[in-house]
Design a protein around this motif. Structure first.
Motif, short mmCIF file in Angstrom:
data_model
loop_
_atom_site.label_atom_id
_atom_site.label_comp_id
_atom_site.label_asym_id
_atom_site.label_seq_id
_atom_site.Cartn_x
_atom_site.Cartn_y
_atom_site.Cartn_z
N TYR A 13 -6.55 3.18 12.93
CA TYR A 13 -6.28 2.09 11.73
C TYR A 13 -6.40 0.70 12.74
N LEU A 55 4.64 3.20 9.00
CA LEU A 55 3.39 3.49 8.55
C LEU A 55 3.20 4.98 8.10
N LYS A 58 4.64 5.06 4.53
CA LYS A 58 3.94 4.20 3.93
C LYS A 58 2.68 5.05 3.28
N PHE A 59 2.05 5.84 4.43
CA PHE A 59 0.84 6.22 4.01
C PHE A 59 0.94 7.76 3.67
N GLN A 112 -4.73 -1.86 -0.15
CA GLN A 112 -3.98 -1.90 1.33
C GLN A 112 -5.22 -1.94 2.17
N GLN A 127 -6.66 -2.39 7.82
CA GLN A 127 -5.51 -2.72 6.72
C GLN A 127 -5.43 -4.12 6.29
#
Length: 150
Positions: A13, A55, A58-59, A112, A127
């Motif tokens: 990311y 994260l 979140k993911f 996102q 992101q």
């Protein structure tokens, strides 16, 4: 565009470098009751209480315990400062425009992501920090932070 590349669960990311203050070693996180599910809690950084975004949660990735090798990215969005809990930091990278696939051009656009970069060994997902929270999550977090400071 210059980005800070990092990994979570072996996926690369990145966030725009202009949004990053510092990379910090992971430290203990204090709970923040009544916050959005992906907010792991708060950390005191130089007298500032910063929310920590997990994260992985979140993911929808497998959860792990916080460990010494993890890192926090101290980032700034237009709404607030955050710590992003990541597995590792790869460093600053330049992303030429011709290598970027903008998220809005995808068959199923996502808010996102700002862009994707094709790499020789995979994909790096850039992101969009301004969309880390939905409007509802923003309100829940604001209320939780207000109650924690009150």
């Amino acid at each position: 565009m210059h980005v800070l590349a990092f990994s979570v669960e072996n996926q690369r990311y990145a966030v725009e470098l202009s949004c990053v203050y510092k990379v910090l070693s992971a430290v203990a996180i204090s709970p923040l009751p009544d916050s959005p599910a992906f907010v792991a809690g708060l950390v005191n950084v130089h007298g500032k209480l910063l929310p920590v975004a997990n994260l992985r949660q979140k993911f929808n990735l497998p959860t792990v315990e916080l460990a010494l090798q993890h890192r926090f990215l101290w980032v700034n969005t237009s709404e607030r400062e955050w710590l992003l809990w990541v597995d590792s930091v790869e460093g600053v990278q330049s992303c030429p425009v011709e290598q970027q696939v903008m998220a809005v051009t995808l068959p199923q656009p996502t808010t996102q992501l700002k862009a994707m970069i094709a790499l020789a060994d995979g994909v790096m997902l850039i992101q969009d920090l301004s969309s880390l929270l939905t409007a509802a999550e923003q309100e829940v977090l604001d209320n939780a932070l207000h109650h924690s400071s009150g």
